[in-house]
Write a protein that holds these residues in place. Sequence first.
Motif, PDB file in Angstrom:
ATOM      1  N   HIS A   1      -9.773 -16.474   9.712  1.00 58.87           N
ATOM      2  CA  HIS A   1      -8.863 -17.036  10.721  1.00 58.87           C
ATOM      3  C   HIS A   1      -9.673 -17.846  11.714  1.00 58.87           C
ATOM      4  O   HIS A   1      -9.202 -18.161  12.790  1.00 58.87           O
TER       5      HIS A   1
ATOM      6  N   ARG B   1       3.887 -12.174   5.278  1.00 57.04           N
ATOM      7  CA  ARG B   1       2.849 -11.913   4.276  1.00 57.04           C
ATOM      8  C   ARG B   1       3.109 -12.663   2.971  1.00 57.04           C
ATOM      9  O   ARG B   1       2.942 -12.162   1.865  1.00 57.04           O
TER      10      ARG B   1
ATOM     11  N   GLN C   1     -14.918  -7.943   3.452  1.00 57.05           N
ATOM     12  CA  GLN C   1     -14.882  -8.177   4.898  1.00 57.05           C
ATOM     13  C   GLN C   1     -15.855  -7.229   5.608  1.00 57.05           C
ATOM     14  O   GLN C   1     -16.584  -7.614   6.499  1.00 57.05           O
TER      15      GLN C   1
ATOM     16  N   PHE D   1       3.815   0.088   2.595  1.00 56.29           N
ATOM     17  CA  PHE D   1       3.318  -0.869   3.580  1.00 56.29           C
ATOM     18  C   PHE D   1       3.116  -2.208   2.874  1.00 56.29           C
ATOM     19  O   PHE D   1       2.097  -2.414   2.201  1.00 56.29           O
TER      20      PHE D   1
ATOM     21  N   TYR E   1       0.863  -1.180   0.000  1.00 56.08           N
ATOM     22  CA  TYR E   1       0.000   0.000   0.000  1.00 56.08           C
ATOM     23  C   TYR E   1       0.902   1.234   0.000  1.00 56.08           C
ATOM     24  O   TYR E   1       1.873   1.303   0.752  1.00 56.08           O
TER      25      TYR E   1
ATOM     26  N   ASN F   1      -4.195 -11.796  11.799  1.00 61.21           N
ATOM     27  CA  ASN F   1      -4.544 -10.429  11.377  1.00 61.21           C
ATOM     28  C   ASN F   1      -3.347  -9.785  10.672  1.00 61.21           C
ATOM     29  O   ASN F   1      -2.216  -9.913  11.121  1.00 61.21           O
ATOM     30  N   GLY F   2      -3.629  -9.114   9.592  1.00 60.83           N
ATOM     31  CA  GLY F   2      -2.601  -8.337   8.907  1.00 60.83           C
ATOM     32  C   GLY F   2      -1.653  -9.142   8.037  1.00 60.83           C
ATOM     33  O   GLY F   2      -0.617  -8.631   7.594  1.00 60.83           O
ATOM     34  N   THR F   3      -1.974 -10.419   7.756  1.00 61.20           N
ATOM     35  CA  THR F   3      -1.058 -11.236   6.953  1.00 61.20           C
ATOM     36  C   THR F   3      -1.356 -11.136   5.448  1.00 61.20           C
ATOM     37  O   THR F   3      -0.668 -11.765   4.648  1.00 61.20           O
ATOM     38  N   GLY F   4      -2.370 -10.378   5.069  1.00 58.14           N
ATOM     39  CA  GLY F   4      -2.582 -10.134   3.644  1.00 58.14           C
ATOM     40  C   GLY F   4      -3.763 -10.849   3.013  1.00 58.14           C
ATOM     41  O   GLY F   4      -3.943 -10.798   1.785  1.00 58.14           O
ATOM     42  N   LYS F   5      -4.608 -11.478   3.829  1.00 59.58           N
ATOM     43  CA  LYS F   5      -5.728 -12.261   3.268  1.00 59.58           C
ATOM     44  C   LYS F   5      -6.679 -11.384   2.443  1.00 59.58           C
ATOM     45  O   LYS F   5      -7.026 -11.722   1.309  1.00 59.58           O
ATOM     46  N   SER F   6      -7.090 -10.264   3.028  1.00 64.34           N
ATOM     47  CA  SER F   6      -8.035  -9.401   2.298  1.00 64.34           C
ATOM     48  C   SER F   6      -7.367  -8.835   1.045  1.00 64.34           C
ATOM     49  O   SER F   6      -7.996  -8.770  -0.020  1.00 64.34           O
ATOM     50  N   THR F   7      -6.114  -8.445   1.192  1.00 58.37           N
ATOM     51  CA  THR F   7      -5.415  -7.881   0.023  1.00 58.37           C
ATOM     52  C   THR F   7      -5.338  -8.920  -1.095  1.00 58.37           C
ATOM     53  O   THR F   7      -5.546  -8.587  -2.273  1.00 58.37           O
TER      54      THR F   7
ATOM     55  N   ALA G   1       1.963  -5.714   1.838  1.00 58.59           N
ATOM     56  CA  ALA G   1       0.768  -6.472   2.193  1.00 58.59           C
ATOM     57  C   ALA G   1       0.837  -7.896   1.643  1.00 58.59           C
ATOM     58  O   ALA G   1       0.251  -8.814   2.208  1.00 58.59           O
TER      59      ALA G   1
END
Length: 267
Positions: free
Chosen positions: A203, A222, A93, A19, A15, A41-47, A21
């Motif tokens: 998760h 990530r 999400q 950042f 990003y 959380n924050g490991t890139g799943k949504s991205t 992702a």
Amino acid sequence: MSKTIFELENLSYSYLNKFPALVNINLKIESGEKVALLGANGTGKSTLLHILDALVFPDTGRIRFFGRDLNENAFNDEKFSREFRRRVGLVFQSPDVQLFCPTVKEDIVFGPLQLGVTQNEIKKRMDRLIEILNIRDFINRQPHQLSVGEKKKVSIASVLIIEPEVLLLDEPTAGLDPATCRQLLDLIDDFHAQGKTVITATHDLHMVPELAEGLRILNKERTITADGSCQEILANQDLLKQNNLVHIHKHRHDGSWHKHPHQHSPT
Ligand SMILES: Nc1ncnc2c1ncn2[C@@H]1O[C@H](COP(=O)(O)OP(=O)(O)OP(=O)(O)O)[C@@H](O)[C@H]1O
Ligand SMILES: [Mg+2]
């Protein structure tokens, strides 16, 4: 014979160019797969789901959809862009990102109207989804007036009504009550039984055996650190612990507190 739907090669995405992702992702998804992307959380799943839905494009590496490169250029081709949107649907999400029309009903019919589905067919599909998801009571209300779980159901309906070939689901069961969760899992099963592809980011290990046959784990760097069957991966407690995917439960026994990892059965 199965066909490769998505093929990602050495794909990275940050990003604002600062950042990270997704880092060096290699991934193949075959037609008809039911796969979950697991990670803390924050490991890139949504991205990663946004990349698969071509909402963002990689900084480096490539992604192909049925062999065709997904990049800005491909989406300049209106025919391809429309076809892609018909074939691939993403449930975000956060339902607030998905819902933007004045009423629930307008949100649900927006996608198929854009894609030129006939009014009769839209009505037929909508009536079925309204029943299954039990959303009739608020069909004429403003989406922002609904509870989180109600909004989630509407956003699921707004994607399922397109009847895509590939369904991308980002934490689909979050915020749903147990009965609605069950209905959604049954809907996903029906969808998969028709030979369609389902890719779910989560998760929530409790849901994984129902949501997926194959799993890919994204780690804190990530990138994809494991790729295997649901059974194999859920049986690998060390891997789950390393990736923050096992709950540590604290209990009181005989007047004193004990902590231990929560075990998940792969079946
Ligand atoms: N809009 C953004 N701007 C900057 N960084 C972002 C943005 N969105 C996500 N990130 C960063 O990208 C990384 C991956 O985020 P992503 O939302 O894909 O993770 P996730 O695995 O879906 O997490 P969660 O389980 O919390 O939903 C995180 O480190 C996050 O901080
Ligand atoms: Mg996410």
